[in-house]
Design an enzyme around this catalytic site. Structure first.
Site, PDB file in Angstrom:
ATOM      1  N   GLU A  35       0.849  -1.196   0.000  1.00 50.17           N
ATOM      2  CA  GLU A  35       0.000   0.000   0.000  1.00 50.17           C
ATOM      3  C   GLU A  35       0.888   1.252   0.000  1.00 50.17           C
ATOM      4  O   GLU A  35       0.646   2.207  -0.732  1.00 50.17           O
ATOM      5  CB  GLU A  35      -0.903  -0.035   1.241  1.00 50.17           C
ATOM      6  CG  GLU A  35      -1.675   1.240   1.519  1.00 50.17           C
ATOM      7  CD  GLU A  35      -3.035   1.236   0.843  1.00 50.17           C
ATOM      8  OE1 GLU A  35      -3.313   0.301   0.090  1.00 50.17           O
ATOM      9  OE2 GLU A  35      -3.798   2.202   1.062  1.00 50.17           O
ATOM     10  N   GLU A 119      21.019 -10.743  -5.694  1.00 47.39           N
ATOM     11  CA  GLU A 119      20.953 -11.265  -4.330  1.00 47.39           C
ATOM     12  C   GLU A 119      19.558 -11.080  -3.750  1.00 47.39           C
ATOM     13  O   GLU A 119      18.676 -10.531  -4.409  1.00 47.39           O
ATOM     14  CB  GLU A 119      22.017 -10.588  -3.455  1.00 47.39           C
ATOM     15  CG  GLU A 119      21.890  -9.077  -3.412  1.00 47.39           C
ATOM     16  CD  GLU A 119      23.209  -8.391  -3.024  1.00 47.39           C
ATOM     17  OE1 GLU A 119      24.281  -8.809  -3.489  1.00 47.39           O
ATOM     18  OE2 GLU A 119      23.137  -7.419  -2.247  1.00 47.39           O
ATOM     19  N   LYS A 121      16.538  -9.630  -1.338  1.00 42.21           N
ATOM     20  CA  LYS A 121      16.184  -8.385  -0.662  1.00 42.21           C
ATOM     21  C   LYS A 121      15.622  -8.774   0.706  1.00 42.21           C
ATOM     22  O   LYS A 121      14.468  -9.188   0.817  1.00 42.21           O
ATOM     23  CB  LYS A 121      15.163  -7.586  -1.471  1.00 42.21           C
ATOM     24  CG  LYS A 121      14.895  -6.221  -0.863  1.00 42.21           C
ATOM     25  CD  LYS A 121      14.110  -5.336  -1.800  1.00 42.21           C
ATOM     26  CE  LYS A 121      14.053  -3.903  -1.307  1.00 42.21           C
ATOM     27  NZ  LYS A 121      13.505  -3.753   0.043  1.00 42.21           N
ATOM     28  N   ASP A 123      14.149  -8.643   4.390  1.00 43.65           N
ATOM     29  CA  ASP A 123      13.079  -7.792   4.901  1.00 43.65           C
ATOM     30  C   ASP A 123      13.310  -7.541   6.387  1.00 43.65           C
ATOM     31  O   ASP A 123      12.800  -8.246   7.241  1.00 43.65           O
ATOM     32  CB  ASP A 123      11.734  -8.490   4.669  1.00 43.65           C
ATOM     33  CG  ASP A 123      10.595  -7.495   4.609  1.00 43.65           C
ATOM     34  OD1 ASP A 123      10.863  -6.281   4.638  1.00 43.65           O
ATOM     35  OD2 ASP A 123       9.439  -7.934   4.530  1.00 43.65           O
ATOM     36  N   GLU A 179      21.584  -5.915   6.569  1.00 41.56           N
ATOM     37  CA  GLU A 179      20.219  -5.935   7.075  1.00 41.56           C
ATOM     38  C   GLU A 179      20.141  -6.798   8.336  1.00 41.56           C
ATOM     39  O   GLU A 179      20.593  -7.946   8.332  1.00 41.56           O
ATOM     40  CB  GLU A 179      19.293  -6.519   5.990  1.00 41.56           C
ATOM     41  CG  GLU A 179      17.831  -6.246   6.207  1.00 41.56           C
ATOM     42  CD  GLU A 179      17.332  -4.962   5.539  1.00 41.56           C
ATOM     43  OE1 GLU A 179      18.168  -4.135   5.089  1.00 41.56           O
ATOM     44  OE2 GLU A 179      16.111  -4.785   5.468  1.00 41.56           O
ATOM     45  N   TYR A 229      22.708 -10.074   7.715  1.00 43.10           N
ATOM     46  CA  TYR A 229      23.410 -10.376   6.458  1.00 43.10           C
ATOM     47  C   TYR A 229      23.990  -9.095   5.883  1.00 43.10           C
ATOM     48  O   TYR A 229      23.312  -8.066   5.836  1.00 43.10           O
ATOM     49  CB  TYR A 229      22.456 -10.953   5.407  1.00 43.10           C
ATOM     50  CG  TYR A 229      22.288 -12.451   5.471  1.00 43.10           C
ATOM     51  CD1 TYR A 229      23.380 -13.298   5.626  1.00 43.10           C
ATOM     52  CD2 TYR A 229      21.021 -13.019   5.339  1.00 43.10           C
ATOM     53  CE1 TYR A 229      23.218 -14.672   5.667  1.00 43.10           C
ATOM     54  CE2 TYR A 229      20.852 -14.398   5.371  1.00 43.10           C
ATOM     55  CZ  TYR A 229      21.957 -15.221   5.538  1.00 43.10           C
ATOM     56  OH  TYR A 229      21.798 -16.564   5.574  1.00 43.10           O
ATOM     57  N   LYS A 296      22.440  -5.776  -9.007  1.00 40.44           N
ATOM     58  CA  LYS A 296      23.474  -4.741  -8.955  1.00 40.44           C
ATOM     59  C   LYS A 296      24.445  -4.952 -10.103  1.00 40.44           C
ATOM     60  O   LYS A 296      24.739  -6.100 -10.471  1.00 40.44           O
ATOM     61  CB  LYS A 296      24.239  -4.829  -7.623  1.00 40.44           C
ATOM     62  CG  LYS A 296      23.355  -4.550  -6.418  1.00 40.44           C
ATOM     63  CD  LYS A 296      24.052  -4.800  -5.096  1.00 40.44           C
ATOM     64  CE  LYS A 296      23.055  -4.544  -3.955  1.00 40.44           C
ATOM     65  NZ  LYS A 296      23.602  -4.889  -2.636  1.00 40.44           N
ATOM     66  N   LYS A 320      10.656  -6.528  -6.739  1.00 37.35           N
ATOM     67  CA  LYS A 320       9.836  -7.154  -5.693  1.00 37.35           C
ATOM     68  C   LYS A 320       8.985  -8.297  -6.221  1.00 37.35           C
ATOM     69  O   LYS A 320       8.708  -8.375  -7.409  1.00 37.35           O
ATOM     70  CB  LYS A 320       8.941  -6.092  -5.061  1.00 37.35           C
ATOM     71  CG  LYS A 320       9.710  -5.088  -4.221  1.00 37.35           C
ATOM     72  CD  LYS A 320       8.765  -4.418  -3.255  1.00 37.35           C
ATOM     73  CE  LYS A 320       9.520  -3.460  -2.342  1.00 37.35           C
ATOM     74  NZ  LYS A 320       8.624  -2.834  -1.378  1.00 37.35           N
ATOM     75  N   CYS A 420     -22.595 -25.305  19.750  1.00 39.94           N
ATOM     76  CA  CYS A 420     -22.123 -25.496  18.378  1.00 39.94           C
ATOM     77  C   CYS A 420     -23.119 -24.882  17.393  1.00 39.94           C
ATOM     78  O   CYS A 420     -24.311 -25.180  17.449  1.00 39.94           O
ATOM     79  CB  CYS A 420     -21.958 -26.982  18.107  1.00 39.94           C
ATOM     80  SG  CYS A 420     -21.564 -27.347  16.389  1.00 39.94           S
ATOM     81  N   CYS A 423     -24.931 -27.875  15.438  1.00 38.79           N
ATOM     82  CA  CYS A 423     -25.810 -28.887  16.019  1.00 38.79           C
ATOM     83  C   CYS A 423     -26.365 -28.482  17.378  1.00 38.79           C
ATOM     84  O   CYS A 423     -27.203 -29.190  17.931  1.00 38.79           O
ATOM     85  CB  CYS A 423     -25.068 -30.219  16.142  1.00 38.79           C
ATOM     86  SG  CYS A 423     -23.803 -30.220  17.416  1.00 38.79           S
ATOM     87  N   CYS A 438     -16.780 -28.774  19.782  1.00 33.37           N
ATOM     88  CA  CYS A 438     -18.155 -29.232  19.880  1.00 33.37           C
ATOM     89  C   CYS A 438     -18.087 -30.637  20.462  1.00 33.37           C
ATOM     90  O   CYS A 438     -17.269 -31.452  20.043  1.00 33.37           O
ATOM     91  CB  CYS A 438     -18.792 -29.249  18.489  1.00 33.37           C
ATOM     92  SG  CYS A 438     -20.266 -30.275  18.394  1.00 33.37           S
ATOM     93  N   CYS A 444     -22.750 -34.466  15.181  1.00 24.74           N
ATOM     94  CA  CYS A 444     -22.787 -33.086  14.693  1.00 24.74           C
ATOM     95  C   CYS A 444     -22.646 -33.115  13.176  1.00 24.74           C
ATOM     96  O   CYS A 444     -21.684 -33.671  12.655  1.00 24.74           O
ATOM     97  CB  CYS A 444     -21.647 -32.284  15.325  1.00 24.74           C
ATOM     98  SG  CYS A 444     -21.363 -30.691  14.535  1.00 24.74           S
TER      99      CYS A 444
HETATM  100  S1  IVH Z   1      21.595  -2.374  -1.469  1.00 24.47           S
HETATM  101  C1  IVH Z   1      23.014   1.831  -2.405  1.00 24.47           C
HETATM  102  N1  IVH Z   1      21.021  -4.892  -1.103  1.00 24.47           N
HETATM  103  O1  IVH Z   1      16.415  -2.583   0.964  1.00 24.47           O
HETATM  104  C2  IVH Z   1      22.355   0.513  -2.283  1.00 24.47           C
HETATM  105  N2  IVH Z   1      19.671  -3.280  -0.002  1.00 24.47           N
HETATM  106  O2  IVH Z   1      16.253   0.626  -0.366  1.00 24.47           O
HETATM  107  C3  IVH Z   1      21.963   0.209  -0.899  1.00 24.47           C
HETATM  108  N3  IVH Z   1      17.915  -4.266   1.423  1.00 24.47           N
HETATM  109  O3  IVH Z   1      16.442  -0.521   3.335  1.00 24.47           O
HETATM  110  C4  IVH Z   1      21.060  -0.915  -0.687  1.00 24.47           C
HETATM  111  N4  IVH Z   1      18.404  -6.373   1.029  1.00 24.47           N
HETATM  112  O4  IVH Z   1      18.274  -2.155   3.841  1.00 24.47           O
HETATM  113  C5  IVH Z   1      20.679  -3.627  -0.812  1.00 24.47           C
HETATM  114  N5  IVH Z   1      20.662  -7.183  -0.837  1.00 24.47           N
HETATM  115  C6  IVH Z   1      20.333  -5.915  -0.549  1.00 24.47           C
HETATM  116  C7  IVH Z   1      19.271  -5.604   0.312  1.00 24.47           C
HETATM  117  C8  IVH Z   1      18.959  -4.265   0.565  1.00 24.47           C
HETATM  118  C9  IVH Z   1      17.606  -5.558   1.687  1.00 24.47           C
HETATM  119  C10 IVH Z   1      17.186  -3.125   1.975  1.00 24.47           C
HETATM  120  C11 IVH Z   1      18.049  -2.011   2.472  1.00 24.47           C
HETATM  121  C12 IVH Z   1      17.224  -0.792   2.224  1.00 24.47           C
HETATM  122  C13 IVH Z   1      16.327  -1.201   1.106  1.00 24.47           C
HETATM  123  C14 IVH Z   1      16.779  -0.596  -0.187  1.00 24.47           C
END
Ligand code: IVH
Length: 680
Positions: A35, A119, A121, A123, A179, A229, A296, A320, A420, A423, A438, A444
């Site tokens: 959102e 790689e 992302k 969370d 992260e 990581y 990257k 994403k 219930c 029944c 129940c 039932c």
């Molecule tokens: S690179 C200049 N690599 O995603 C580049 N970010 O906006 C800097 N995140 O909050 C980020 N996994 O903490 C990069 N493998 C990853 C990532 C990662 C998670 C997060 C990062 C930031 C957001 C990117």
């Protein structure tokens, strides 16, 4: 038009700022990420369309929220930037990124592909770790990208983060970026513990990570199981910078820092697409949450050449996956009665697309959960659906609760029914148990229906065409009350049911007849004994051979079956102690529903000790059938080929397992050879 846009821009900025504050400063998000992204993109689009509405303080101009006053501010020498999110969640996103990079680098179609690193992302919460002469001296959150918060005390409690780098010649300064996150199993364990203590639980792993790091009391942070990581670097002094991003991560791993093994490097968008696809397929089985993958440019010199636009690098992009959490409203809270009588509160929702499907119901698990989450009719809630797991209500967005409920707080508060809904029998909740049931058993109708649906299921008696809707009608019309009644069913009354006709009724009767004589293990599973799943049913059938022997077994005899413990034994004894159940079984015996086998203690049969792996499609045997035949002869079927595999059975379109068998010199069989071996 313009004045309308102006109003909307103002509204969007306010909404985004509010969400930013809740997320970054209070660690109490009010809206799901998906959102937030939509609001953000809408604002970006409007600002692009009406450049004169742009303003220096727009949330599109900065990265996050302001630091809390209580932590000391830390100025980042190298700013902590955000990355652009590829808006196209389909695979086109990777192609678009590659096209932009090539254009910026001035490459033509004739030039070779750019090498990328891909790689996960993660969370969680972005973190900067500063090592001076190999010692961890400071940890800081991102904050607004320029200034973050000093959370060194809390970070020191994260076991995955080394306090000292593993090298004899440490660089003068090495700032590591990565992260902080919480594994799913750690999250579940922590919440279970909190629940048992009657204490507050965490909403999801990401909040768990963020909230723990931004705890002012490090003793509390220390109790939260966090992980970390690395994904990059900030300032470095006196460090021999490798040539590529991949090599940077390798070097960090070499210094004892945690780096995920889930990464690849390779040429062109094909590398990115393959990674995107492979990770998507495994997303739900990873031990932690991700919300996408990150691409990257691998070479650091090319990264420098590409540089930044606004506050985002041109050399990286986040791609994403479809969101697994969304917002919707609760239209009603009802209860469902399960096969064992369990009464489960269910939220009926305004339909919402989440985790790849439209969700209209979400489980609320049990009475305590509804109370704890304080879910009420009319509430806006966060719904989560990950993989094939049943959708659940994660939390209520209290800010959006209708006014009347704030004024009359007890309005619509959920109460578990005393009787219930199906029944009318009393509902009881045994002291210390979360689930209310129940008490009417198979009298039932709801439990009866569920028991019959289970009995007919694919992995049980496998009666084709006998689905939920049909069972419902059969029970409601009084045609069937127990599984045994199925075998006495006539075609005529079935044909008279809704959406049925002569032909479909005849098919059903034939399918029921065809289910006679099923193997004992399937029959035991079909009975729906509490705590007896498919595997336990197999173990029981193999151990005792005949149903009568299972029914006659006392606790000691049951405990001799592999993997049967006191709880399972108790459930089996209770099931067969019910006269009603015994009566139904006698009628099923008369109908010839199952076929007893030979009692065989595990590990006997002429293929005992032999391990098989199945791959590809066999010409006549289904995979389940082939597995059953091998197991009946005492053999084992494994999922992957290893040195311990004795035979690989290959059909059409075999997978990599066949190649692996070749490499390891394992005997391969076709269907005919397998059948011959089974008959020896
Ligand atoms: S690179 C200049 N690599 O995603 C580049 N970010 O906006 C800097 N995140 O909050 C980020 N996994 O903490 C990069 N493998 C990853 C990532 C990662 C998670 C997060 C990062 C930031 C957001 C990117």
């Amino acid at each position: 038009m313009r004045s309308e846009a102006e109003g909307r821009v103002r509204q969007l900025r306010a909404l985004i700022e509010q969400a930013n504050h809740a997320y970054y400063v209070l660690d109490a998000p009010t809206i799901p990420d998906a959102e937030y992204d939509r609001l953000f993109w809408e604002l970006q689009a409007l600002e692009a369309e009406y450049p004169d509405l742009a303003s220096a303080d727009s949330p599109t101009r900065r990265v996050g929220g302001r630091p809390l006053a209580a932590f000391a501010p830390v100025r980042h020498r190298v700013p902590m930037l955000s990355i652009r999110t590829e808006t196209d969640t389909t695979e086109a996103g990777a192609i678009a990124f590659d096209a932009r990079v090539r254009k910026e680098l001035g490459l033509s179609e004739l030039d070779p592909p750019v090498e990328y690193a891909a790689e996960l992302k993660f969370d969680g919460l972005a973190m900067s770790l500063r090592y001076e002469r190999g010692i961890l001296v400071q940890a800081a959150t991102r904050g607004d990208g320029e200034t973050g918060e000093d959370v060194t005390q809390n970070i020191r409690t994260v076991h995955a983060i080394p306090l000292r780098l593993n090298t004899d010649a440490p660089p003068e300064v090495l700032e590591v970026r990565g992260e902080v996150y919480m594994r799913r199993d750690d999250f579940e364990r922590y919440n279970a513990k909190q629940r048992a203590l009657g204490k507050a639980t965490l909403v999801n792993p990401r909040n768990g990570a963020a909230g723990s790091i931004r705890q002012l009391d490090p003793a509390i942070a220390a109790q939260r199981p966090l992980s970390f990581y690395c994904y990059g670097i900030g300032e470095t002094v006196g460090w021999d910078l490798p040539a590529t991003h991949g090599a940077v991560l390798d070097a960090l791993a070499g210094l004892g820092l945690p780096v995920s093994a889930e990464r690849v490097a390779g040429p062109g968008s094909a590398t990115l697409l393959a990674f995107h696809r492979a990770i998507e397929a495994r997303r739900d089985s990873l031990p932690f949450d991700i919300d996408g993958v990150v691409y990257k440019v691998n070479r650091l010199d090319l990264q420098r050449e590409l540089g930044f636009v606004a506050r985002e690098p041109r050399w990286a992009v986040a791609h994403k996956y479809p969101a697994q959490e969304e917002l919707t409203t609760v239209e009603a809270i009802e209860v469902q009665v399960g096969r064992t009588g369990a009464i489960t509160p269910v939220a009926r929702l305004k339909p919402v697309f989440v985790g790849g499907v439209t969700v209209t119901n979400a489980t609320l698990h049990n009475e305590d959960e509804v109370r704890r989450k304080d879910v009420r009719v009319g509430d806006t809630v966060i719904v989560r659906r990950a993989g094939d797991v049943i959708p659940e209500v994660v939390a209520v967005v209290l800010e959006r609760r209708p006014m009347r409920d704030l004024v009359t707080p007890l309005n619509d508060v959920f109460e578990l029914p005393k009787s219930c809904p199906e029944c009318g029998a009393p509902v009881v909740r045994i002291e210390g148990e979360a689930i209310a049931r129940c008490t009417n058993g198979l009298s039932c109708p709801a439990q009866r229906k569920q028991a019959i649906i289970h009995f007919a299921g694919r992995r049980a008696m496998d009666i084709e065409g006998l689905g939920d809707k049909l069972v419902e009608q059969l029970v409601d019309k009084g045609l069937v009350a127990t599984p045994a009644d199925l075998y006495g069913l006539a075609a005529e009354p079935v044909a008279a049911l809704e959406r049925m006709a002569e032909k479909s009724a005849a098919n059903l009767i034939a399918a029921i007849a065809a289910s006679r004589g099923r193997d004992l293990n399937r029959f035991i599973f079909a009975l729906g004994i509490r705590n007896v799943g498919e595997q336990t049913a197999k173990d029981l059938a193999r151990h005792f051979g005949r149903l009568d022997a299972v029914m006659a077994a006392d606790e000691a005899a049951l405990l001799e079956v592999p993997d049967v413990g006191p709880v399972v034994a108790e459930s089996i004894l209770a099931f067969f102690a019910e006269l009603h159940n015994r009566a139904v079984i006698e009628r099923l015996r008369a109908a010839g529903a199952w076929q007893d086998g030979e009692a065989r203690l595990a590990g006997t049969g002429h293929l005992a000790g032999k391990t098989f792996v199945l791959t590809g499609t066999l010409p006549s045997l289904s995979r389940d059938r082939a597995k059953a035949l091998i197991e009946a002869a005492g053999g084992k079927v494994a999922g992957s080929v290893s040195k311990k595999t004795d035979f690989v059975v290959a059909g059409a379109d075999p997978g990599s397992k066949l190649a692996k068998a070749g490499e390891l010199g394992i005997t391969t069989l076709d269907e005919g050879q397998l059948l011959a071996l089974l008959q020896q």
